[in-house]
Design a protein around this motif. Structure first.
Motif, short mmCIF file in Angstrom:
data_model
loop_
_atom_site.label_atom_id
_atom_site.label_comp_id
_atom_site.label_asym_id
_atom_site.label_seq_id
_atom_site.Cartn_x
_atom_site.Cartn_y
_atom_site.Cartn_z
N THR A 286 -21.10 2.19 -11.65
CA THR A 286 -21.52 1.07 -11.03
C THR A 286 -20.45 0.23 -10.16
OG1 THR A 286 -22.74 0.61 -13.05
CG2 THR A 286 -22.50 -1.26 -11.77
N ILE A 287 -19.44 0.14 -10.62
CA ILE A 287 -18.39 -0.36 -9.84
C ILE A 287 -17.99 0.58 -8.53
CG2 ILE A 287 -15.98 -1.33 -9.63
CD1 ILE A 287 -16.24 -2.23 -12.44
N HIS A 288 -18.15 1.74 -8.86
CA HIS A 288 -17.74 2.50 -7.62
C HIS A 288 -18.66 2.64 -6.49
CE1 HIS A 288 -14.73 5.29 -10.00
NE2 HIS A 288 -14.14 4.32 -9.66
N TYR A 289 -19.92 2.35 -6.90
CA TYR A 289 -21.13 2.44 -6.02
C TYR A 289 -21.15 1.09 -5.40
CZ TYR A 289 -25.86 2.52 -3.91
OH TYR A 289 -26.79 2.47 -3.37
N TRP A 290 -20.97 0.14 -6.19
CA TRP A 290 -20.80 -1.25 -5.58
C TRP A 290 -19.56 -1.32 -4.45
CZ3 TRP A 290 -22.93 -6.15 -5.37
CH2 TRP A 290 -21.98 -7.26 -4.91
N VAL A 291 -18.59 -0.86 -4.80
CA VAL A 291 -17.62 -0.96 -3.63
C VAL A 291 -17.91 0.05 -2.47
CG1 VAL A 291 -15.15 -0.17 -3.22
CG2 VAL A 291 -15.72 -1.44 -5.35
N GLU A 292 -18.24 0.97 -2.68
CA GLU A 292 -18.70 1.98 -1.50
C GLU A 292 -19.85 1.41 -0.74
OE1 GLU A 292 -21.83 5.55 -2.11
OE2 GLU A 292 -19.73 6.43 -2.64
N THR A 344 -25.76 -5.10 -15.38
CA THR A 344 -24.75 -5.04 -14.18
C THR A 344 -25.30 -3.73 -13.34
OG1 THR A 344 -23.16 -5.71 -15.43
CG2 THR A 344 -22.29 -4.72 -13.51
N ALA A 345 -25.52 -2.47 -13.88
CA ALA A 345 -26.08 -1.47 -13.05
C ALA A 345 -27.33 -1.65 -12.34
CB ALA A 345 -26.32 -0.20 -14.04
N TYR A 346 -28.42 -2.33 -13.19
CA TYR A 346 -29.55 -2.71 -12.28
C TYR A 346 -29.15 -3.51 -11.14
CZ TYR A 346 -32.22 -0.36 -16.03
OH TYR A 346 -32.63 0.74 -16.99
N TYR A 347 -28.54 -4.54 -11.28
CA TYR A 347 -28.12 -5.41 -10.47
C TYR A 347 -27.55 -4.83 -9.16
CZ TYR A 347 -25.80 -9.38 -7.87
OH TYR A 347 -25.61 -10.22 -6.70
N VAL A 348 -26.73 -4.08 -9.44
CA VAL A 348 -26.07 -3.22 -8.21
C VAL A 348 -27.25 -2.29 -7.51
CG1 VAL A 348 -24.36 -1.35 -7.64
CG2 VAL A 348 -23.78 -3.22 -8.88
N CYS A 352 -27.58 -3.07 -3.74
CA CYS A 352 -27.29 -1.88 -2.78
C CYS A 352 -28.32 -0.88 -2.79
CB CYS A 352 -25.82 -1.20 -3.27
SG CYS A 352 -24.74 -2.43 -3.84
N ARG A 353 -28.62 -0.49 -1.34
CA ARG A 353 -29.66 0.29 -1.14
C ARG A 353 -29.09 1.74 -0.37
NH1 ARG A 353 -34.07 -1.13 -4.02
NH2 ARG A 353 -34.38 -3.33 -3.88
N THR A 354 -27.77 1.84 -0.40
CA THR A 354 -27.35 2.91 0.30
C THR A 354 -27.58 4.15 -0.41
OG1 THR A 354 -25.46 1.52 1.22
CG2 THR A 354 -25.18 3.84 1.53
#
Length: 375
Positions: A286-292, A344-348, A352-354
């Protein structure tokens, strides 16, 4: 650290690692494209990024605040490279780290080339900075690129001070498959390998009895040896393990019941991962995808989602202490807040749509967590 221990560690590592090689010249433009990502990772203010080049055996990227954060002299680090912080580790933790790293390297090297970047090593260890202050460091190592012969080319190493600065516990190390969440190596297996490589069979017998609380006389009677010999074995154990006292020595064996069950495989069998392991994997993805996707920090995620608490430490850095406990199986609460992790995962995913492979992994891991919950 004694010369005998250093020799054993060196032989372990060198036996598992061959020099990386290229059939053609390496394309360093691949590293250049990842540089913005490394800068984003360190923008949290408390995450140190080091990218190590195995071909040149040199630092490819180093966070600017590495020295001030940990209290190291830049001249020492640039002169000795990664050997400098390694040599500052508490000896017992250094042995755990090196032993575990060697076996992970061996295991991953035997995998098909397309699977060799799927593994993440997670560890904690105690070390002294240049001010002789003892600190506990959290560490992750992720291979980013391979040579064209399938060897590791460069990897990203993430360092930060552990939220729990307890110096009583030994260091630990584990390795997981970031795709499936399965454990490849546990700290218990590392301890078992370490003990068998460093101690003789007789010394192991003595250590097991020490772990049960037996004194020298009881150990001697139980093994049918003289007290003088039992005492010599005890001293050998302290010396070889660089242990300060009985508690320090027996901590290495308390989770490893050597001889109490049939010998276990060095590598964890690939059974479905437990729910706690899935939770840790989900939080990291979740955090890695958010940062990415956003280029923003985990503290930004905690604040904007309003799911996790954020506070400022005395140095003015934003900390996410509760969230951080969910990033490592060794610090995961006994009763984890699974709903909070899923939120948190659902929020990200919503924010984030990438499109990316990591987004696909995140969606698949959410499904695995819910399956483990029975939902």
């Amino acid at each position: 650290m004694s010369k005998a221990v250093e020799k054993a560690i060196r032989e372990l590592v060198l036996a598992k690692r061959e020099n990386t090689s290229f059939a053609s010249a390496p394309d360093y433009s691949k590293a250049d494209t990842l540089r913005p990502f490394w800068e984003q990772m360190e923008s949290t203010g408390n995450l140190i990024v080091i990218v190590w080049d195995y071909v040149k055996n040199d630092i490819l990227y180093l966070s600017e605040n590495f020295f001030s954060y940990f209290g190291f002299d830049p001249e020492n680090v640039y002169r000795e490279k990664l050997a400098y912080p390694f040599n500052r580790m508490i000896p017992v933790d250094a042995m755990i780290m090196t032993n575990g790293s060697a076996f992970v390297w061996d295991y991953v090297s035997d995998l098909p080339v397309d699977q060799r970047k799927n593994y993440k090593m997670i560890a904690e260890f105690r070390m002294r900075n240049d001010n002789d202050k003892l600190i506990r460091v959290h560490y992750q190592n992720i291979t980013l690129e391979l040579t064209d012969t399938g060897d590791a080319w460069f990897s990203m190493m993430l360092f930060e001070l552990s939220p729990d600065q307890n110096m009583e516990n030994h260091g630990n190390i584990s390795c997981i498959d970031v795709i499936s969440g399965e454990a490849i190596l546990t700290v218990e297996q590392v301890k078992e390998n370490l003990l068998k490589n460093i101690l003789s069979e007789q010394e192991l017998d003595v250590l097991k009895r020490m772990a049960k609380g037996e004194n020298t006389g009881q150990i001697a009677a139980g093994l049918g040896i003289s007290e003088k010999k039992a005492d010599r074995y005890r001293n050998n154990i302290f010396s070889k393990l660089k242990a300060a006292d009985i508690n320090d020595a027996t901590a290495l064996i308390k989770d490893v019941l050597l001889g109490s069950a049939p010998a276990r495989s060095r590598i964890v069998q690939k059974n479905p991962a437990s729910l706690p392991e899935r939770i840790v994997d989900l939080m990291n993805l979740t955090i890695h995808y958010w940062v990415e996707s956003t280029g923003r920090t985990k503290a930004d995620l905690a604040e904007e989602s309003k799911i996790w608490k954020v506070y400022q430490d005395p140095n003015g850095w934003r900390r996410t202490q509760t969230l951080d406990k969910y990033l490592d199986i060794h610090t995961l609460p006994k009763s984890p807040r699974i709903t909070q992790v899923l939120q948190t995962a659902y929020y990200v995913l919503k924010t984030c749509r990438t499109p990316s492979a990591r987004r696909d992994q995140l969606e698949a891991t959410i499904k695995r967590v819910r399956e483990k919950q029975g939902r």
